[in-house]
Design a protein around this motif. Structure first.
Motif, PDB file in Angstrom:
ATOM      1  N   LEU A  37       0.823  -1.217   0.000  1.00 26.76           N
ATOM      2  CA  LEU A  37       0.000   0.000   0.000  1.00 26.76           C
ATOM      3  C   LEU A  37       0.855   1.264   0.000  1.00 26.76           C
ATOM      4  O   LEU A  37       0.326   2.376  -0.109  1.00 26.76           O
ATOM      5  N   SER A  93      -8.597  -7.565  -1.751  1.00 24.20           N
ATOM      6  CA  SER A  93      -8.060  -6.223  -2.008  1.00 24.20           C
ATOM      7  C   SER A  93      -6.553  -6.250  -2.215  1.00 24.20           C
ATOM      8  O   SER A  93      -6.002  -5.391  -2.911  1.00 24.20           O
ATOM      9  N   PRO A 101     -10.168  -1.148  -5.298  1.00 25.48           N
ATOM     10  CA  PRO A 101      -9.277  -0.096  -4.778  1.00 25.48           C
ATOM     11  C   PRO A 101      -8.585  -0.604  -3.511  1.00 25.48           C
ATOM     12  O   PRO A 101      -9.256  -0.882  -2.509  1.00 25.48           O
ATOM     13  N   GLN A 102      -7.268  -0.719  -3.564  1.00 23.75           N
ATOM     14  CA  GLN A 102      -6.567  -1.458  -2.511  1.00 23.75           C
ATOM     15  C   GLN A 102      -6.676  -0.807  -1.138  1.00 23.75           C
ATOM     16  O   GLN A 102      -6.993  -1.480  -0.145  1.00 23.75           O
ATOM     17  N   ILE A 103      -6.402   0.469  -1.056  1.00 23.67           N
ATOM     18  CA  ILE A 103      -6.368   1.106   0.266  1.00 23.67           C
ATOM     19  C   ILE A 103      -7.750   1.131   0.925  1.00 23.67           C
ATOM     20  O   ILE A 103      -7.895   0.679   2.070  1.00 23.67           O
ATOM     21  N   PRO A 104      -8.812   1.618   0.255  1.00 21.82           N
ATOM     22  CA  PRO A 104     -10.130   1.645   0.937  1.00 21.82           C
ATOM     23  C   PRO A 104     -10.605   0.261   1.357  1.00 21.82           C
ATOM     24  O   PRO A 104     -11.086   0.087   2.479  1.00 21.82           O
ATOM     25  N   PHE A 105     -10.492  -0.733   0.454  1.00 24.64           N
ATOM     26  CA  PHE A 105     -11.011  -2.062   0.786  1.00 24.64           C
ATOM     27  C   PHE A 105     -10.125  -2.778   1.810  1.00 24.64           C
ATOM     28  O   PHE A 105     -10.631  -3.587   2.597  1.00 24.64           O
ATOM     29  N   SER A 106      -8.823  -2.496   1.819  1.00 27.01           N
ATOM     30  CA  SER A 106      -7.969  -3.057   2.864  1.00 27.01           C
ATOM     31  C   SER A 106      -8.378  -2.514   4.227  1.00 27.01           C
ATOM     32  O   SER A 106      -8.415  -3.260   5.220  1.00 27.01           O
ATOM     33  N   MET A 107      -8.685  -1.224   4.296  1.00 26.80           N
ATOM     34  CA  MET A 107      -9.123  -0.636   5.563  1.00 26.80           C
ATOM     35  C   MET A 107     -10.476  -1.210   6.002  1.00 26.80           C
ATOM     36  O   MET A 107     -10.697  -1.469   7.189  1.00 26.80           O
ATOM     37  N   ILE A 108     -11.388  -1.429   5.033  1.00 22.60           N
ATOM     38  CA  ILE A 108     -12.685  -2.034   5.369  1.00 22.60           C
ATOM     39  C   ILE A 108     -12.479  -3.447   5.906  1.00 22.60           C
ATOM     40  O   ILE A 108     -13.090  -3.857   6.906  1.00 22.60           O
TER      41      ILE A 108
END
Length: 761
Positions: A37, A93, A101-108
């Motif tokens: 990320l 993700s 989208p890597q960052i938003p879905f990783s955070m989810i």
């Protein structure tokens, strides 16, 4: 005779899988945030500890949901499904071809995992305890909790070792690593844990929710504060105003609980240090040498040391260290042990600061303000002399060589004239006006026959600690490839026109059929110059070390892991014991929940400190945490000296029969409450003689069972050897000694379950 509840095996198996999933994911999380990320090291720590903070914050809501609404079984089942969804989202993700989208879905995904693991944390062990009939099965209950704790650490141990291997050794989706697989395997284990848990439903004893004491305590405190503001009546304690609504018994229990909670104020600092094993200490390990001859230890694999040492230290402290200290009248009370554990934790960070000082001495020197570093490479068969006035004059760059220039007194970006002599027959440029110099920037220049290539150089160590290589070819072509071979294995293939940096596993390589060996070591940065002849065959190869490899071995981290694990045993486990022993019967879950909440606050402290970016060097950060911990323990020791322990008189009836023991107060320094009872079943000391005897016998047996050979030698008339034959009389050992590990593992589990069960509670 009450039969042993078979349902607990489903619960223990579920806990093993869940802990495997959680620790497997968390082990590689900090490196995922930084390397995939592309967060900075500081921001990666902030996100990592924000996630951990939520993990320890949500147990309060899980307990309320379980006790007041759904019950333990449905809470565990439903929240585990949320947990598994988080694992799936995180794995998907991390796979770039999926297109999320890597960052938003990783955070989810991380948020769902935090809700899941936090939500079930207060329920699973309590649900296991519900399966037993008390007081008839008190001993079996104690054995269950030992088995439960073993499952936690076994899952942690295995996953902490395995997931870094999946991350690093497997290549997928065109990357040099495979984070999707490393996240997917814990996700699969989480799904398996749900299936196992649900399969045991016909065997479970499921209690209906009876209300949550945490909610009652908060209401009682809130009512007391509200009445204190409204009323002017004089009372002995402000909580006495809640007696009319909540009863004297609850109010008295809350008063006692608040006295203990005051001692919890300094505790978060401990967790601010302890939880950095997965962030700061992992980043530290990436800059160290993990090669041990037959295997390379990966940076995130060092986290396996902690659960391994826990399994060793728990019986060691219980049966050796604490009894030895007790004979010396030292560390007899929980608070004394917690102070000592906190100071050990501070010492571990002092050790890690010392390791960081040694590491920082090996870091590459990067250009600073007013300075520029320039490296000029010459893969041609001529010695070049380069001038770029006024910054350098007549700098020689030998054939198949390079030179490094430090240019000072630079402000901003500058373009100057240059000239090259000595290679007039091989290059079509000898002068130019585009020699670029940039402040605080390392630059690379690369001489070719038709152009003078410029690029920003990358001399910093790899984030994962791997070797970094750049290949510069004298006749680059897009349709011509070069391959690095590790024996017969194709390790890396690149176009001859590609002069980007690549990472490669540490080891010894050869370029195609050229005989020269190229050695790449962990943390090193290398440039490989290649000269091709007119037939595109390699005629010369030179290897240059730009940044020295990691020279501090990763095993130097073991002392700090040993010290912090000893601190954890004395602080964390003793803290749970203290919370349980000092809490009123109705308040035990409250104190346990708040004790876990201190972990969340500790991670919040890390987030605040890292967000402030006080220091640039890691060593300074570690010294800051060391100082905070020492000051914190002095405060804690002062508060502990003022604390009056609650003594419980012996009571033969079980607490579930509502027989409440009388409570007395005694001073914390000389406190008889915590003396060991003399009527316990003593550990059978002769077994140590038996174990020593078995060790000696096995040593003798395996030492004797070696191969026997006969060697026949034929000499000629001059006594010179003319022939030798060797014959095997007895075959050598063929079964590897590591096959002993399963039996040692099984007997160790048996020892823990047998000895704990044999003790009279």
């Amino acid at each position: 005779h009450v039969p042993y509840p078979k349902s607990v095996f489903f619960i223990v198996s579920n806990e093993f899988c869940e802990r495997f999933s959680y620790y497997g994911m968390r082990t590689i999380l900090s490196l995922y945030l930084k390397n995939i990320l592309l967060f900075s090291e500081s921001d990666s720590k902030i996100i990592y500890h924000t996630f951990t903070m939520f993990v320890y914050f949500f147990p309060i809501f899980g307990a309320i949901l379980s006790d007041s609404f759904l019950g333990k079984f449905r809470t565990i089942l439903y929240v585990s499904i949320v947990y598994a969804c988080g694992n799936v989202v995180l794995a998907l993700s991390s796979a770039e071809p999926v297109g999320l989208p890597q960052i938003p879905f990783s955070m989810i995904g991380l948020l769902l995992i935090a809700v899941g693991t936090g939500g079930i944390k207060p329920c699973v062990s309590a649900f296991g305890g519900d399966q037993f009939v008390l007081p008839q099965q008190e001993i079996q209950l104690a054995a269950f909790f030992s088995m439960f704790y073993f499952a936690i650490n076994a899952g942690s141990l295995i996953s902490t070792f395995l997931t870094p291997v999946l991350r690093e050794d497997v290549k997928c989706f065109g990357e040099n690593s495979c984070y999707p697989l490393a996240f997917a395997v814990p996700g699969v284990l989480m799904v398996v844990s749900i299936v196992i848990f649900a399969a045991g439903k016909p065997l479970y004893k499921i209690r209906k929710p009876e209300g949550n004491v945490v909610v009652q305590v908060l209401k009682c405190i809130g009512h007391g504060i509200k009445q204190k503001i409204k009323s002017n009546d004089k009372v002995n304690h402000w909580l006495d105003r809640s007696e009319n609504k909540y009863g004297k018994s609850l109010v008295n229990d809350v008063k006692t609980t608040l006295k203990v909670l005051v001692l919890f104020i300094p505790l978060p600092i401990f967790w601010a240090l302890y939880d950095q094993q997965g962030s700061g200490w992992t980043f530290q390990a990436t800059r160290m040498d993990g090669y041990i001859g037959f295997y390379t230890i990966l940076p995130d694999q060092m986290q396996v040391v902690n659960p391994l040492l826990i399994l060793i230290f728990i019986p060691l402290f219980t049966y050796a260290i604490y009894p030895a200290f007790a004979k010396c009248n030292f560390l007899k009370t929980p608070l004394q042990r917690m102070v000592c554990g906190g100071l050990l934790t501070a010492a571990s960070f002092a050790i890690s600061a010392g390791v960081s000082f040694a590491l920082e001495a090996t870091y590459p020197v990067l250009p600073t303000e007013g300075n520029c570093q320039i490296r000029i490479y010459n893969p041609l068969e001529c010695n070049a002399v380069i001038t770029a006035k006024p910054y350098f004059v007549d700098q020689e760059v030998k054939a198949m060589g390079y030179t490094k220039l430090d240019v000072n007194d630079i402000q901003g970006n500058i373009t100057v004239d240059f000239s090259i002599t000595g290679c007039d027959q091989q290059i079509n440029y000898t002068t130019g006006s585009n020699f670029f110099i940039a402040e605080e920037t390392p630059l690379l220049y690369y001489m070719l026959e038709d152009k003078f290539v410029r690029s920003v150089d990358d001399i910093d160590k790899d984030d994962n600690g791997m070797p970094k290589i750049r290949t510069l070819v004298n006749k680059p072509r897009e349709d011509l490839n070069l391959t690095y071979w590790d024996g017969r294995r194709e390790a890396l293939t690149i176009e001859t026109s590609n002069y980007d940096i690549f990472t490669i596993d540490p080891g010894t390589y050869k370029l195609d059929n050229f005989d020269k060996e190229l050695h790449f070591y962990l943390g090193g940065v290398y440039t490989v110059l290649v000269s091709l002849d007119d037939n595109d065959e390699i005629q010369n190869v030179e290897l240059y070390q730009v940044t020295e490899p990691n020279s501090v071995h990763i095993l130097w981290l073991i002392p700090q892991y040993v010290v912090i694990t000893a601190g954890e045993i004395m602080f964390s486990i003793t803290g749970l014991e203290f919370s349980y022993s000092q809490a009123p019967t109705s308040m035990k879950s409250v104190l346990t929940a708040v004790f876990l909440l201190t972990t969340a606050i500790g991670n919040l402290i890390i987030v605040i400190i890292e967000s402030a970016k006080i220091f640039e060097k890691q060593s300074a950060d570690f010294l800051l945490y060391t100082g905070l911990m020492v000051l914190d323990m002095f405060l804690f020791a002062f508060m502990a000296m003022k604390y009056k322990y609650i003594k419980k008189e012996e009571n033969n009836e079980n607490e579930e029969l509502n027989v409440k023991p009388e409570r007395k107060e005694s001073n914390a320094i000389d406190n008889p409450t915590f003396k060991h009872n003399d009527d316990r079943i003593p550990y059978p000391k002769p077994v140590f003689l038996i174990v020593v005897n078995e060790f000696c016998e096995r040593f003798s047996y395996y030492g004797m069972r070696s191969a026997v050979y006969t060697v026949l030698i034929s000499l000629d008339n001059n006594d010179n050897i003319k022939n030798v034959q060797i014959y095997e009389v007895i075959k050598p050992n063929t079964i590897h000694m590591l096959w002993l590990i399963p039996q040692y593992l099984v007997i160790s589990i048996g020892e823990i379950m047998f000895s704990i069960t044999g003790l009279d509670k």
